[in-house]
Design a protein around this motif. Structure first.
Motif, PDB file in Angstrom:
ATOM      1  N   PRO A 313      45.588  37.639  49.245  1.00 35.27           N
ATOM      2  CA  PRO A 313      44.302  37.058  48.347  1.00 35.27           C
ATOM      3  C   PRO A 313      43.404  38.320  48.146  1.00 35.27           C
ATOM      4  O   PRO A 313      42.704  38.425  47.262  1.00 35.27           O
ATOM      5  N   TYR A 314      43.610  39.511  49.026  1.00 30.89           N
ATOM      6  CA  TYR A 314      42.940  40.704  48.818  1.00 30.89           C
ATOM      7  C   TYR A 314      43.621  41.789  48.521  1.00 30.89           C
ATOM      8  O   TYR A 314      43.134  42.779  48.842  1.00 30.89           O
ATOM      9  N   TRP A 315      44.431  41.572  47.634  1.00 32.77           N
ATOM     10  CA  TRP A 315      45.223  42.623  46.866  1.00 32.77           C
ATOM     11  C   TRP A 315      44.350  43.673  46.337  1.00 32.77           C
ATOM     12  O   TRP A 315      44.508  44.839  46.074  1.00 32.77           O
ATOM     13  N   ALA A 316      43.282  43.287  45.570  1.00 30.57           N
ATOM     14  CA  ALA A 316      42.567  44.110  44.794  1.00 30.57           C
ATOM     15  C   ALA A 316      41.852  44.982  45.868  1.00 30.57           C
ATOM     16  O   ALA A 316      41.877  46.264  45.615  1.00 30.57           O
ATOM     17  N   LYS A 317      41.330  44.683  47.121  1.00 33.95           N
ATOM     18  CA  LYS A 317      41.001  45.580  48.157  1.00 33.95           C
ATOM     19  C   LYS A 317      42.099  46.619  48.444  1.00 33.95           C
ATOM     20  O   LYS A 317      41.679  47.749  48.624  1.00 33.95           O
ATOM     21  N   GLU A 318      43.345  46.037  48.661  1.00 31.76           N
ATOM     22  CA  GLU A 318      44.255  46.858  48.984  1.00 31.76           C
ATOM     23  C   GLU A 318      44.715  47.957  48.013  1.00 31.76           C
ATOM     24  O   GLU A 318      44.823  49.115  48.511  1.00 31.76           O
ATOM     25  N   VAL A 319      44.510  47.482  46.779  1.00 32.79           N
ATOM     26  CA  VAL A 319      45.043  48.773  45.834  1.00 32.79           C
ATOM     27  C   VAL A 319      43.905  49.607  45.486  1.00 32.79           C
ATOM     28  O   VAL A 319      43.998  50.721  45.203  1.00 32.79           O
ATOM     29  N   ALA A 320      42.522  48.883  45.697  1.00 33.08           N
ATOM     30  CA  ALA A 320      41.481  50.060  45.699  1.00 33.08           C
ATOM     31  C   ALA A 320      41.639  51.196  46.624  1.00 33.08           C
ATOM     32  O   ALA A 320      41.285  52.307  46.338  1.00 33.08           O
ATOM     33  N   ASP A 321      41.888  50.766  48.086  1.00 31.13           N
ATOM     34  CA  ASP A 321      42.347  51.564  48.968  1.00 31.13           C
ATOM     35  C   ASP A 321      43.279  52.617  48.758  1.00 31.13           C
ATOM     36  O   ASP A 321      43.165  53.966  48.819  1.00 31.13           O
ATOM     37  N   GLU A 322      44.382  51.772  48.160  1.00 30.85           N
ATOM     38  CA  GLU A 322      45.576  52.954  47.767  1.00 30.85           C
ATOM     39  C   GLU A 322      45.060  53.936  46.773  1.00 30.85           C
ATOM     40  O   GLU A 322      45.753  55.177  46.836  1.00 30.85           O
ATOM     41  N   LEU A 323      44.318  53.655  45.798  1.00 31.03           N
ATOM     42  CA  LEU A 323      43.850  54.530  44.565  1.00 31.03           C
ATOM     43  C   LEU A 323      42.637  55.101  45.160  1.00 31.03           C
ATOM     44  O   LEU A 323      41.917  56.059  44.074  1.00 31.03           O
ATOM     45  N   GLY A 324      42.079  55.134  46.162  1.00 30.32           N
ATOM     46  CA  GLY A 324      40.893  55.807  46.567  1.00 30.32           C
ATOM     47  C   GLY A 324      39.595  55.289  45.890  1.00 30.32           C
ATOM     48  O   GLY A 324      38.578  56.219  45.703  1.00 30.32           O
ATOM     49  N   GLN A 325      39.621  54.260  45.546  1.00 24.71           N
ATOM     50  CA  GLN A 325      38.298  53.478  44.919  1.00 24.71           C
ATOM     51  C   GLN A 325      37.575  52.734  45.730  1.00 24.71           C
ATOM     52  O   GLN A 325      37.992  51.818  46.147  1.00 24.71           O
ATOM     53  N   SER A 326      36.444  52.872  45.622  1.00 23.81           N
ATOM     54  CA  SER A 326      35.477  52.019  46.349  1.00 23.81           C
ATOM     55  C   SER A 326      34.995  51.046  45.605  1.00 23.81           C
ATOM     56  O   SER A 326      34.638  51.111  44.292  1.00 23.81           O
ATOM     57  N   ILE A 327      35.103  49.785  46.228  1.00 24.05           N
ATOM     58  CA  ILE A 327      34.640  48.401  45.383  1.00 24.05           C
ATOM     59  C   ILE A 327      33.578  47.664  46.337  1.00 24.05           C
ATOM     60  O   ILE A 327      33.712  47.800  47.498  1.00 24.05           O
TER      61      ILE A 327
END
Length: 338
Positions: A313-327
């Motif tokens: 359910p927290y895929w958005a957080k997972e891919v943000a970390d992968e892309l070096g993106q802070s959300i």
């Protein structure tokens, strides 16, 4: 900022990012009344907590005989609105937008009642033969989609998607494989498009927000719709004010499909360019680099995620970390998100 996490606007609705929870059947209305259950509340709201920008419900039936199964959500009755209203209230608490996919299963309904289709042809030996729809049946179904749009507005949804893919009713009208009619709803592609065209126009009399349409861009049969046919449908939809085409494939007739990461993207990209209309990419999109490549190269405008969001359910957080993106984390989770 990575494009996956940039806002995008459709009409009067702004999505905070390009991550969309794809409609997926949950088969969880065990009272067979089509109403929201505690499971649905947990399932959809948790993805909003997880920072998905747009959360779609499963295919939600506009008529009881239009359910894919008797356990599906429905919006054919005013009594179904209250639960959906509470669902939207909670989704919106986390700065996510909500979408409802209005659908009708047609000949792929697995129900005890009579099922309907443009032509009396069963999907396969495991499905019963549907009743060919009369013009009155067609008009009643168009009205049902319109009433579904009215209830969707009352429930507080932000976006409607019409389910014209996977061999369900709208898809059945569009395809020469399943539509053998000889009246004004069959024959030429212009006639085959008429049912969807009437639904779009009618829905817009009750709904003033963005409308998307999901289509099967490949029917995996040499006698089915061609890519040129889909270009025609896409251009017609754009003329009618459709804001995005959600590009899936298959399901129209039994077919063996070779699925691999990004296998539906080429047709999604082609439709976007040919019709100059925003598209949604869907199908085995599992990581941030893959999603970002699609967006950076203008192959699609939204990323529809299905299985990966079931897994996490927290895929958005997972891919943000992968892309070096802070959300931004939900207030309740700020201590845990780095």
């Amino acid at each position: 900022m990575n494009k996956l996490f940039t806002p995008i606007q459709f009409g009067n609705v702004t999505l905070k990012n390009r991550i969309t929870m794809s409609p997926m059947c949950m088969y969880s209305c065990f009272d067979k009344d089509g109403k929201i259950t505690p499971f649905h509340m947990t399932h959809y709201v948790s993805r909003a907590v997880g920072q998905v920008g747009l959360v779609f419900t499963e295919a939600t039936a506009v008529q009881p005989e239009g359910r894919i199964s008797s356990q599906d959500l429905g919006i054919w009755d005013d009594g179904q609105v209250e639960g959906l209203k509470e669902l939207n209230k909670q989704i919106h608490e986390y700065d996510a937008k909500s979408g409802i996919q209005l659908g009708h299963a047609g000949r792929k309904a697995d129900l005890e009642s009579t099922i309907h289709a443009p032509s009396a042809i069963a999907f396969n030996e495991n499905f019963k033969e549907p009743k060919e729809m009369s013009v009155d049946d067609i008009q009643a179904t168009v009205t049902a989609f319109t009433e579904g749009a009215r209830r969707s507005k009352e429930a507080g949804f932000d976006i409607i998607e019409l389910h014209g893919a996977h061999g369900y009713l709208i898809s059945q009208f569009l395809s020469p494989l399943t539509n053998k009619r000889t009246d004004s709803y069959g024959g030429s592609r212009e006639n085959r498009y008429r049912f969807l065209s009437e639904i779009i126009d009618s829905v817009k009399t009750e709904w003033d927000g963005p409308v998307f349409v999901r289509i099967s861009t490949d029917e995996y049969n040499e006698n089915g719709n061609t890519l040129e046919d889909f270009f025609y449908y896409a251009k017609e939809m754009k003329k009618q004010g459709i804001e995005l085409i959600d590009c899936s494939s298959g399901g129209v007739v039994p077919a063996r499909i070779s699925a691999y990461p990004g296998y539906q993207i080429p047709r999604c990209e082609a439709i976007r360019k040919e019709a100059s209309i925003p598209t949604g990419a869907v199908g085995l999109i599992t990581n941030g680099i893959q999603a970002e490549e699609i967006l950076q190269n203008d192959r699609a405008d939204l990323i529809f995620v299905a299985r990966a969001l079931l897994s996490n359910p927290y895929w958005a957080k997972e891919v943000a970390d992968e892309l070096g993106q802070s959300i931004e984390a939900p207030t309740q989770y700020k201590r845990g998100w780095k």
